[in-house]
Design a protein around this motif. Structure first.
Motif, PDB file in Angstrom:
ATOM      1  N   LEU A  52       0.851  -1.186   0.000  1.00  0.00           N
ATOM      2  CA  LEU A  52       0.000   0.000   0.000  1.00  0.00           C
ATOM      3  C   LEU A  52       0.887   1.236   0.000  1.00  0.00           C
ATOM      4  CD1 LEU A  52      -2.745   1.475   0.310  1.00  0.00           C
ATOM      5  CD2 LEU A  52      -2.446   1.268   2.793  1.00  0.00           C
ATOM      6  N   LYS A  53       0.626   2.133  -0.937  1.00  0.00           N
ATOM      7  CA  LYS A  53       1.376   3.383  -1.026  1.00  0.00           C
ATOM      8  C   LYS A  53       0.396   4.533  -1.206  1.00  0.00           C
ATOM      9  CE  LYS A  53       5.075   5.738  -3.541  1.00  0.00           C
ATOM     10  NZ  LYS A  53       6.074   5.640  -4.650  1.00  0.00           N
ATOM     11  N   ILE A  54       0.446   5.490  -0.293  1.00  0.00           N
ATOM     12  CA  ILE A  54      -0.424   6.660  -0.341  1.00  0.00           C
ATOM     13  C   ILE A  54       0.457   7.898  -0.269  1.00  0.00           C
ATOM     14  CG2 ILE A  54      -2.310   7.898   0.774  1.00  0.00           C
ATOM     15  CD1 ILE A  54      -3.307   5.307   1.894  1.00  0.00           C
ATOM     16  N   SER A  55       0.299   8.793  -1.220  1.00  0.00           N
ATOM     17  CA  SER A  55       1.090  10.023  -1.246  1.00  0.00           C
ATOM     18  C   SER A  55       0.169  11.238  -1.115  1.00  0.00           C
ATOM     19  CB  SER A  55       1.897  10.119  -2.549  1.00  0.00           C
ATOM     20  OG  SER A  55       1.038  10.332  -3.650  1.00  0.00           O
ATOM     21  N   HIS A  56       0.757  12.342  -0.672  1.00  0.00           N
ATOM     22  CA  HIS A  56       0.042  13.608  -0.522  1.00  0.00           C
ATOM     23  C   HIS A  56      -1.171  13.461   0.396  1.00  0.00           C
ATOM     24  CE1 HIS A  56       2.369  14.123  -4.219  1.00  0.00           C
ATOM     25  NE2 HIS A  56       2.336  15.428  -3.985  1.00  0.00           N
TER      26      HIS A  56
ATOM     27  N   LEU B 186       3.655   5.836   3.333  1.00  0.00           N
ATOM     28  CA  LEU B 186       2.758   6.976   3.511  1.00  0.00           C
ATOM     29  C   LEU B 186       3.558   8.264   3.411  1.00  0.00           C
ATOM     30  CD1 LEU B 186       0.670   5.734   6.585  1.00  0.00           C
ATOM     31  CD2 LEU B 186       0.133   5.451   4.165  1.00  0.00           C
ATOM     32  N   GLN B 187       3.075   9.172   2.570  1.00  0.00           N
ATOM     33  CA  GLN B 187       3.663  10.508   2.501  1.00  0.00           C
ATOM     34  C   GLN B 187       2.719  11.470   3.220  1.00  0.00           C
ATOM     35  OE1 GLN B 187       3.632  12.702  -1.195  1.00  0.00           O
ATOM     36  NE2 GLN B 187       5.682  13.502  -0.832  1.00  0.00           N
ATOM     37  N   LEU B 188       3.174  12.049   4.291  1.00  0.00           N
ATOM     38  CA  LEU B 188       2.355  12.907   5.141  1.00  0.00           C
ATOM     39  C   LEU B 188       2.701  14.365   4.874  1.00  0.00           C
ATOM     40  CD1 LEU B 188       2.726  10.881   8.470  1.00  0.00           C
ATOM     41  CD2 LEU B 188       1.081  10.538   6.605  1.00  0.00           C
ATOM     42  N   LEU B 189       1.682  15.146   4.563  1.00  0.00           N
ATOM     43  CA  LEU B 189       1.861  16.585   4.314  1.00  0.00           C
ATOM     44  C   LEU B 189       1.222  17.346   5.460  1.00  0.00           C
ATOM     45  CD1 LEU B 189       1.066  16.836   0.488  1.00  0.00           C
ATOM     46  CD2 LEU B 189       3.250  16.381   1.607  1.00  0.00           C
TER      47      LEU B 189
ATOM     48  N   GLU C 117       7.343   2.723   5.621  1.00  0.00           N
ATOM     49  CA  GLU C 117       8.011   3.950   5.180  1.00  0.00           C
ATOM     50  C   GLU C 117       7.113   5.155   5.438  1.00  0.00           C
ATOM     51  OE1 GLU C 117      10.410   5.409   1.223  1.00  0.00           O
ATOM     52  OE2 GLU C 117       8.390   4.609   0.939  1.00  0.00           O
ATOM     53  N   LEU C 118       7.686   6.176   6.061  1.00  0.00           N
ATOM     54  CA  LEU C 118       6.998   7.442   6.311  1.00  0.00           C
ATOM     55  C   LEU C 118       7.830   8.549   5.673  1.00  0.00           C
ATOM     56  CD1 LEU C 118       6.006   6.945  10.060  1.00  0.00           C
ATOM     57  CD2 LEU C 118       4.519   6.716   8.068  1.00  0.00           C
ATOM     58  N   ARG C 119       7.259   9.205   4.679  1.00  0.00           N
ATOM     59  CA  ARG C 119       7.938  10.304   3.987  1.00  0.00           C
ATOM     60  C   ARG C 119       7.252  11.620   4.359  1.00  0.00           C
ATOM     61  NH1 ARG C 119       6.955   9.984  -1.199  1.00  0.00           N
ATOM     62  NH2 ARG C 119       5.345   8.379  -0.984  1.00  0.00           N
ATOM     63  N   ILE C 120       8.039  12.534   4.887  1.00  0.00           N
ATOM     64  CA  ILE C 120       7.504  13.809   5.366  1.00  0.00           C
ATOM     65  C   ILE C 120       8.328  14.937   4.754  1.00  0.00           C
ATOM     66  CG2 ILE C 120       6.987  15.212   7.399  1.00  0.00           C
ATOM     67  CD1 ILE C 120       6.912  12.659   9.045  1.00  0.00           C
ATOM     68  N   PRO C 121       7.737  15.773   3.909  1.00  0.00           N
ATOM     69  CA  PRO C 121       8.480  16.941   3.395  1.00  0.00           C
ATOM     70  C   PRO C 121       8.857  17.897   4.524  1.00  0.00           C
ATOM     71  CG  PRO C 121       6.526  16.481   2.058  1.00  0.00           C
ATOM     72  CD  PRO C 121       6.420  15.623   3.278  1.00  0.00           C
ATOM     73  N   ARG C 122      10.043  18.457   4.421  1.00  0.00           N
ATOM     74  CA  ARG C 122      10.579  19.355   5.465  1.00  0.00           C
ATOM     75  C   ARG C 122      10.576  18.670   6.825  1.00  0.00           C
ATOM     76  NH1 ARG C 122       7.047  22.540   2.586  1.00  0.00           N
ATOM     77  NH2 ARG C 122       5.557  22.526   4.308  1.00  0.00           N
TER      78      ARG C 122
ATOM     79  N   LEU D 216      11.638   0.075   9.677  1.00  0.00           N
ATOM     80  CA  LEU D 216      11.053   1.416   9.766  1.00  0.00           C
ATOM     81  C   LEU D 216      11.980   2.411   9.056  1.00  0.00           C
ATOM     82  CD1 LEU D 216       8.913   3.364  10.814  1.00  0.00           C
ATOM     83  CD2 LEU D 216      10.223   3.534  12.948  1.00  0.00           C
ATOM     84  N   ALA D 217      11.420   3.144   8.104  1.00  0.00           N
ATOM     85  CA  ALA D 217      12.187   4.145   7.353  1.00  0.00           C
ATOM     86  C   ALA D 217      11.440   5.462   7.422  1.00  0.00           C
ATOM     87  CB  ALA D 217      12.367   3.706   5.907  1.00  0.00           C
TER      88      ALA D 217
END
Length: 449
Positions: free
Chosen positions: A340-344, A383-386, A417-422, A444-445
């Motif tokens: 599962l990949k969710i962005s924005h 997950l990309q969290l904005l 994976e947790l991607r967080i801008p800034r 965990l990344a």
């Protein structure tokens, strides 16, 4: 017994002269290698052509060796050309040359082309006006600036597809930048017997019925990608098109649309119309990979949720981009989900104020998504969290996240994976501290992006 050997200045009393030992460190002279001879014709004729194909496929990145192999015999020439001319792109400036090539009796590339791209126009197509204009506005009534420059050569898509049917082994077809297209191209798509991959980008159809006719023309499709697709005119019934009635096989409501489809990628508005058309049949295709972007309307989100629910355990990989209506999407029924990949995924103050009457777990999108996953086969979650503001980081209940990820259904998880801008340093430290089990397992990344 032989006589001993004496040196020129040595008498028999001094004893025999001993020969020096051979040094094991001294390089020995290798015997000459016999020149390799090619196998005889009687031997090579026994080898099947599939064996030569495997060897040539292993040289696909070595163009010099492929050139040499193409000169061996006529049987090897088409096998090598598959790696030289596997992709052809037709544009307005080279359309006439393409037509001359495929219609020439001396052409020999018909067996080697696997991917054909047809770009009808050079200008960038913008469907914003189409999507947001009145439904009864015909294409001919669009402003002049909405159409390409008339000085550029116009490419008739139907003519190109009609001639391109001579490329017998095309497996992937990409159509780009077309205005006012109808269902006429559906007739030619049926002629591509080996077509498995269809991409359409920046296309406007005269009606949704024309789009439905094109999509249902080739039942062998395994991958369908639609990007920026629109249609003008009123919402007509998908049983009729601008060029007449859709073939009888698409009128049969008991027959599955795209029965062999396994991968679906959508980046367009008005997705509800497409999903409702697919769900209107008694059976739906067994799609294993779904990639959807642009879920902004409530009706689209509800249709997507219905489609995912209908797939059930068949769905294995899901990608969602900019899911502003993520609350309408439910993954409880997808018990075979592996990634599962969710962005924005926006998490902001506005959403918190709207949900002030709800509990933390109910208004927390991350906890909601993780609680919906019921698949024991899940291996990757990204997950990309904005965050609108750094303070919005506290809206996520990381303790509940840790408790959910410790459930037995997440035992096969290989990457979280947790991607967080800034990304701030204290954010990463908080996540690592509250999710110690995943951190200790090395799965965990936390990344900035």
């Amino acid at each position: 017994m032989g006589s001993p050997v004496y040196g020129p200045q040595q008498s028999p009393i001094d004893g025999p002269v001993r020969k020096p030992r051979k040094s094991i460190l001294k390089a020995t002279k290798c015997p000459p290698i016999k020149a390799l001879r090619p196998l005889t014709r009687a031997i090579t004729d026994i080898f099947p052509l599939e064996l030569f194909r495997l060897i040539i496929d292993a040289l696909q990145n070595d163009r010099r060796s492929l050139s040499s192999c193409s000169l061996v015999c006529r049987a090897w020439l088409p096998l090598c050309r598959e790696h030289f001319n596997s992709h052809m792109m037709v544009q307005p400036e080279n359309a006439s040359e393409f037509l001359d090539l495929v219609t020439s009796p001396h052409s020999s590339i018909n067996m080697s082309v696997r991917h054909l791209t047809i770009q009808k126009q050079q200008t960038v197509v913008d469907h914003f006006y189409l999507v947001h204009s009145p439904a009864n506005t015909p294409t001919s009534a669009k402003p002049a600036s909405h159409f390409p420059n008339p000085s550029t050569p116009q490419l008739q898509l139907s003519d190109i597809l009609y001639k391109a049917t001579s490329l017998h082994y095309v497996t992937k077809l990409t159509l780009q930048k077309g205005y006012g297209e109808g269902s006429a191209m559906a007739t030619y798509l049926r002629e591509f017997l080996y077509l498995e991959d269809l991409e359409m980008r920046s296309f406007e159809f005269l009606s949704f019925a024309d789009l439905a006719a094109v999509l249902s023309a080739q039942p062998n499709l395994r991958r369908l990608s639609l990007t920026d697709i629109a249609w003008s005119g009123p919402s007509s019934s998908p049983t009729s098109s601008s060029h007449g009635i859709i073939p009888s096989d698409t009128n049969n409501q008991s027959k599955c649309v795209l029965p062999n489809l396994r991968r679906l990628e959508l980046f367009m508005e008005q997705q509800a119309k497409l999903f409702n058309w697919i769900l209107g049949r008694s059976t739906i295709p067994s799609v294993e990979y779904v990639e959807i972007g642009g879920i902004t309307d409530v009706d689209d989100a509800i249709a997507v949720s219905r489609f995912l629910r209908s797939l059930g355990p068949v769905l294995k990989h899901l990608r969602l981009y900019s899911p502003s209506r993520i609350s309408q999407v439910n993954l409880v029924h997808n018990t075979g989900l592996e990634s599962l990949k969710i962005s924005h995924l926006h998490i902001g103050l506005g959403e918190r104020k709207e949900n002030h009457s709800r509990t933390n777990s109910e208004s927390d999108e991350v906890c909601t998504i993780l609680s919906q996953i019921c698949s024991p086969h899940i291996r990757m979650i990204s997950l990309q969290l904005l965050f609108n503001e750094p303070e919005c980081f506290a809206f996520i209940d990381w303790t509940t996240v840790a408790r959910t990820l410790s459930l037995p259904r997440y035992q096969k998880l290989e990457l979280m994976e947790l991607r967080i801008p800034r990304l701030k340093k204290w954010m990463g430290n908080t996540i690592m501290r509250t999710l110690p089990n995943l951190a200790n397992r090395g799965i965990l990344a936390v990344a900035n992006g």
